[in-house]
Design a protein around this motif. Structure first.
Motif, PDB file in Angstrom:
ATOM      1  N   SER A 166      -2.402 -12.729  -3.187  1.00 16.66           N
ATOM      2  CA  SER A 166      -2.065 -11.262  -2.632  1.00 16.66           C
ATOM      3  C   SER A 166      -0.653 -11.150  -2.207  1.00 16.66           C
ATOM      4  CB  SER A 166      -2.920 -10.961  -1.427  1.00 16.66           C
ATOM      5  OG  SER A 166      -4.252 -10.966  -1.728  1.00 16.66           O
ATOM      6  N   ILE A 311       7.092  -8.632   3.667  1.00 16.21           N
ATOM      7  CA  ILE A 311       6.156  -7.948   4.582  1.00 16.21           C
ATOM      8  C   ILE A 311       6.244  -8.830   5.910  1.00 16.21           C
ATOM      9  CG2 ILE A 311       3.769  -7.602   5.134  1.00 16.21           C
ATOM     10  CD1 ILE A 311       3.979  -6.219   2.743  1.00 16.21           C
ATOM     11  N   ASP A 313       5.299  -9.958   9.598  1.00 16.60           N
ATOM     12  CA  ASP A 313       4.186 -10.139  10.329  1.00 16.60           C
ATOM     13  C   ASP A 313       2.846  -9.423   9.944  1.00 16.60           C
ATOM     14  OD1 ASP A 313       6.172 -11.373  11.774  1.00 16.60           O
ATOM     15  OD2 ASP A 313       6.155 -10.000  13.339  1.00 16.60           O
ATOM     16  N   SER A 315      -0.921 -10.304   9.809  1.00 12.15           N
ATOM     17  CA  SER A 315      -1.866 -11.344  10.679  1.00 12.15           C
ATOM     18  C   SER A 315      -3.082 -11.445  10.142  1.00 12.15           C
ATOM     19  CB  SER A 315      -1.680 -11.024  12.109  1.00 12.15           C
ATOM     20  OG  SER A 315      -0.553 -10.852  12.665  1.00 12.15           O
ATOM     21  N   SER A 317      -7.130 -12.557  11.364  1.00 11.93           N
ATOM     22  CA  SER A 317      -7.701 -13.430  12.359  1.00 11.93           C
ATOM     23  C   SER A 317      -9.226 -13.175  12.260  1.00 11.93           C
ATOM     24  CB  SER A 317      -7.383 -12.384  13.894  1.00 11.93           C
ATOM     25  OG  SER A 317      -7.812 -11.105  13.731  1.00 11.93           O
TER      26      SER A 317
ATOM     27  N   ALA B 157       0.807  -3.636   2.763  1.00 15.33           N
ATOM     28  CA  ALA B 157       0.159  -5.009   3.057  1.00 15.33           C
ATOM     29  C   ALA B 157      -1.114  -5.251   2.046  1.00 15.33           C
ATOM     30  CB  ALA B 157      -0.076  -5.035   4.460  1.00 15.33           C
ATOM     31  N   PRO B 158      -1.375  -6.365   1.613  1.00 10.96           N
ATOM     32  CA  PRO B 158      -2.505  -6.743   1.056  1.00 10.96           C
ATOM     33  C   PRO B 158      -3.725  -6.364   1.918  1.00 10.96           C
ATOM     34  CG  PRO B 158      -1.084  -8.613   0.972  1.00 10.96           C
ATOM     35  CD  PRO B 158      -0.462  -7.550   1.910  1.00 10.96           C
ATOM     36  N   VAL B 159      -4.660  -5.618   1.174  1.00 11.55           N
ATOM     37  CA  VAL B 159      -5.916  -5.378   1.830  1.00 11.55           C
ATOM     38  C   VAL B 159      -6.776  -5.497   0.598  1.00 11.55           C
ATOM     39  CG1 VAL B 159      -7.350  -3.835   2.929  1.00 11.55           C
ATOM     40  CG2 VAL B 159      -5.123  -3.834   3.611  1.00 11.55           C
ATOM     41  N   VAL B 162      -7.038  -8.668  -1.171  1.00  8.67           N
ATOM     42  CA  VAL B 162      -7.687  -9.687  -0.171  1.00  8.67           C
ATOM     43  C   VAL B 162      -9.125  -9.873  -0.438  1.00  8.67           C
ATOM     44  CG1 VAL B 162      -7.971 -10.480   2.067  1.00  8.67           C
ATOM     45  CG2 VAL B 162      -5.788  -9.850   1.439  1.00  8.67           C
ATOM     46  N   PRO B 293     -10.033  -5.899  18.733  1.00 11.59           N
ATOM     47  CA  PRO B 293      -9.072  -6.189  17.935  1.00 11.59           C
ATOM     48  C   PRO B 293      -8.113  -5.048  17.962  1.00 11.59           C
ATOM     49  CG  PRO B 293     -10.852  -6.533  16.595  1.00 11.59           C
ATOM     50  CD  PRO B 293     -11.438  -6.255  17.742  1.00 11.59           C
ATOM     51  N   TYR B 314     -13.349 -10.345  10.077  1.00 18.18           N
ATOM     52  CA  TYR B 314     -12.240 -10.766   9.596  1.00 18.18           C
ATOM     53  C   TYR B 314     -11.233  -9.683   9.817  1.00 18.18           C
ATOM     54  CZ  TYR B 314      -8.977 -12.810   5.779  1.00 18.18           C
ATOM     55  OH  TYR B 314      -8.107 -13.212   5.117  1.00 18.18           O
ATOM     56  N   SER B 315     -10.000 -10.082  10.424  1.00 15.50           N
ATOM     57  CA  SER B 315      -9.073  -8.759  10.716  1.00 15.50           C
ATOM     58  C   SER B 315      -7.820  -8.937   9.919  1.00 15.50           C
ATOM     59  CB  SER B 315      -8.991  -8.662  12.157  1.00 15.50           C
ATOM     60  OG  SER B 315     -10.206  -8.582  12.873  1.00 15.50           O
ATOM     61  N   ILE B 316      -7.430  -8.075   9.508  1.00 10.24           N
ATOM     62  CA  ILE B 316      -5.806  -7.989   8.793  1.00 10.24           C
ATOM     63  C   ILE B 316      -5.127  -6.916   9.694  1.00 10.24           C
ATOM     64  CG2 ILE B 316      -4.484  -7.472   6.772  1.00 10.24           C
ATOM     65  CD1 ILE B 316      -6.990  -8.311   4.974  1.00 10.24           C
ATOM     66  N   SER B 317      -3.891  -7.427  10.145  1.00  8.35           N
ATOM     67  CA  SER B 317      -3.053  -6.500  10.707  1.00  8.35           C
ATOM     68  C   SER B 317      -1.562  -6.647  10.457  1.00  8.35           C
ATOM     69  CB  SER B 317      -3.102  -6.588  12.362  1.00  8.35           C
ATOM     70  OG  SER B 317      -2.856  -7.849  12.663  1.00  8.35           O
ATOM     71  N   LEU B 318      -0.814  -5.618  10.318  1.00  7.46           N
ATOM     72  CA  LEU B 318       0.449  -5.389  10.012  1.00  7.46           C
ATOM     73  C   LEU B 318       1.338  -4.914  11.264  1.00  7.46           C
ATOM     74  CD1 LEU B 318       2.497  -5.519   7.496  1.00  7.46           C
ATOM     75  CD2 LEU B 318       2.082  -3.108   7.224  1.00  7.46           C
TER      76      LEU B 318
END
Lengths: 345, 345
Positions: A166, A311, A313, A315, A317, B157-159, B162, B293, B314-318
């Motif tokens: 990605s 991009i 930061d 993240s 988790s 951001a890749p979502v 992913v 989160p 499963y979390s994605i953050s920007l």
């Protein structure tokens, strides 16, 4: 397409994988026209079994989980994992032998042999990634096979594939995260007033820490994960020894209470930075404040932040809710995902 | 392989994309043996230009950024975006016309035309995803082209990739997140004591909110993103109207202060759940506590948590750091990533 599978290592994770494969077999068939059978199993202390026509996996699970040997299932006499590999005629090897942080063995040799025998090699073992990434990647490429290791970091949740699929042509400049659940649980519990010793005992009681918790609390498990991420994603061979971790033994309840009073908390922070061709890395307890994405990761939650030239930061988790779903299924899913990506048409 | 590119829409994001492509051109050449030229540009209010032999992109950027028309660059007389598409002989169209939440037009027609002309279609526009996903995916498949829309959610951001690349055969059961930066900035600033009106003015001053902030503060921008995620990742057509969002206008400073005193905060929470074949979704202000989160996502940070049958939460953050790097470059990278994935060999 039918795939014969070898399980080298048959502990919690490998058994969770076997169950997950069985649970997803209809989906594999309907979406990708893929079927599979298990033709070789090597356990640590419950024997070895090979049958190129297929082993009864339910029976193997039952035997091992009741403390018995699986050797009665075997169609031939095999006495070690290399003999299993040699005789099982598998198309895919799942390597889940115990991690050796120092040498990567015996996983390294298992994977070399798998490629030599024309198998895909998929592992949850960090050792061969850190000690053989370039060699194994080259072997995989020349064999036309896949070297999969998604489940080595962040407990099976996608990390490597996310960055590789990605973030095309992005430059990774830094990695920061919490990679070891045991130390994060210990620090979280100490913040709530528990002693270090009781927190370690708790971790042992729920099966996340070993009898000797040194690999976790001295930072080696975190360090090998940092080394694996650097090796793969920053394309720079790196060892846990180079990370030279500092563990959490020096973090006292008093330090934690003082941090809390200041609105901060201690985390075992893993980090790596790339400047030009030079990579530096560390694993050490650090004070983090609420503005950090690491601050909110409590107990068994782990996560990583990537900084790139495009991009900033990003993240990822993973919050595991103890009791809701175990760790082995998530790690098993990392292995399963590598398999699905290797075989999907 | 040489790719001719059409830019339909030439606002901040498209211009950032043009600059990013130029910046990454050596990497595209060395890694994938891909070169490109720009052969068509359609702007909102600075004219149209076509030249199948290549347009001077630097000149086009300069003209538009100094408020002038690009039509002098054109090798032929073109007066609308369809004429640009028809004549530019492009291999890839980047669609960045303004979003129309209700109909998805004119983006929908641009993308249909692009596939008919044998182009890949890549967009940062949520409209066609929500209003045409199944149709456009089918058109793309029959044309053997790619429909890319990575940059529609989470600011580039890749979502989507992913989930689609890294979660093979996983069942997505819920999505939860903060998808709108403007409302998150407003709520963050109100928590620090600013009035709603001043916070809106601040967002307008930094260019994240429109003169009429209704699309953001009434929840429609968040709703169309939820609808896009449901449509694509839960394979269920869904519209922003079905999400029926509640915005943040009803959240007072008093409510925020009371929440803060209780250790909580308001967030414009987006969520979707799938039970069997039934999907429910909402966008509404909700109280979140530090265990969520979402609690730590302040100001322009956004993020999403996926729950699946195999990996829990499963979390994605920007986290965008205002001043360090702008939004357009990240959205532009989403477009670039779709391009790189479409053309890499």
């Amino acid at each position: 397409m039918h795939y014969k599978l070898a399980l080298i290592g048959f502990g919690n994770v490998a058994r969770a994988l076997a169950r997950l494969l069985v649970r997803k077999q209809d989906l594999l068939k309907s979406r990708h026209n893929v079927t599979f059978s298990f033709t070789g199993i090597a356990t640590g202390s419950h024997g070895f079994a090979v049958n190129p026509d297929g082993l009864d996996i339910q029976k193997a699970l039952e035997l091992v989980e009741s403390g018995k040997s699986i050797s009665a299932l075997s169609s031939m006499d095999v006495n070690d994992s290399m003999a299993v590999l040699q005789n099982c005629k598998a198309d895919v090897m799942f390597e889940n032998s115990p991690v050796n942080t120092q040498t990567g063995q015996p996983a390294l040799d298992h994977i070399r042999r798998a490629f030599a025998l024309g198998m895909h090699a998929i592992t949850a073992n960090k050792g061969p990634v850190v000690h053989g990434y370039r060699e194994l990647t080259a072997l995989a490429a020349s064999a036309g096979k896949r070297f999969g290791f998604e489940s080595t970091v962040l407990g099976g949740a996608p990390v490597f594939s996310v960055f590789r699929e990605s973030f095309p042509l992005a430059e990774l400049t830094s990695i920061k995260g919490i990679f070891n659940a045991t130390t994060n649980i210990i620090l979280s519990r100490m913040e709530r007033g528990e002693s270090y010793e009781d927190a370690v005992k708790y971790c042992q009681s729920i099966g996340v820490a070993e009898t000797d918790p040194g690999n976790d609390v001295d930072g080696w498990d975190a360090a090998i994960k940092v080394a694996a991420l650097i090796t793969v994603l920053m394309d720079t061979p790196f060892t846990p020894q180079q990370v030279n971790p500092t563990g959490i033994r020096g973090v006292t309840r008093e330090m934690i209470a003082k941090a809390k009073a200041e609105g901060k908390r201690y985390k075992l922070v893993c980090s790596a930075e790339k400047m030009g061709d030079k990579v530096t890395a560390s694993v050490a307890p650090q004070l983090v404040d609420p503005a950090s994405p690491l601050y909110g990761m409590m107990d068994s939650s782990t996560g990583v932040t990537f900084r790139t030239d495009v991009i900033l930061d990003y993240s990822i988790s993973l919050s595991e809710k103890p009791g809701l779903q175990g760790g082995p299924i998530e790690t098993a899913y990392g292995l399963f995902a590598d398999f699905a990506n290797a075989v999907k048409s």
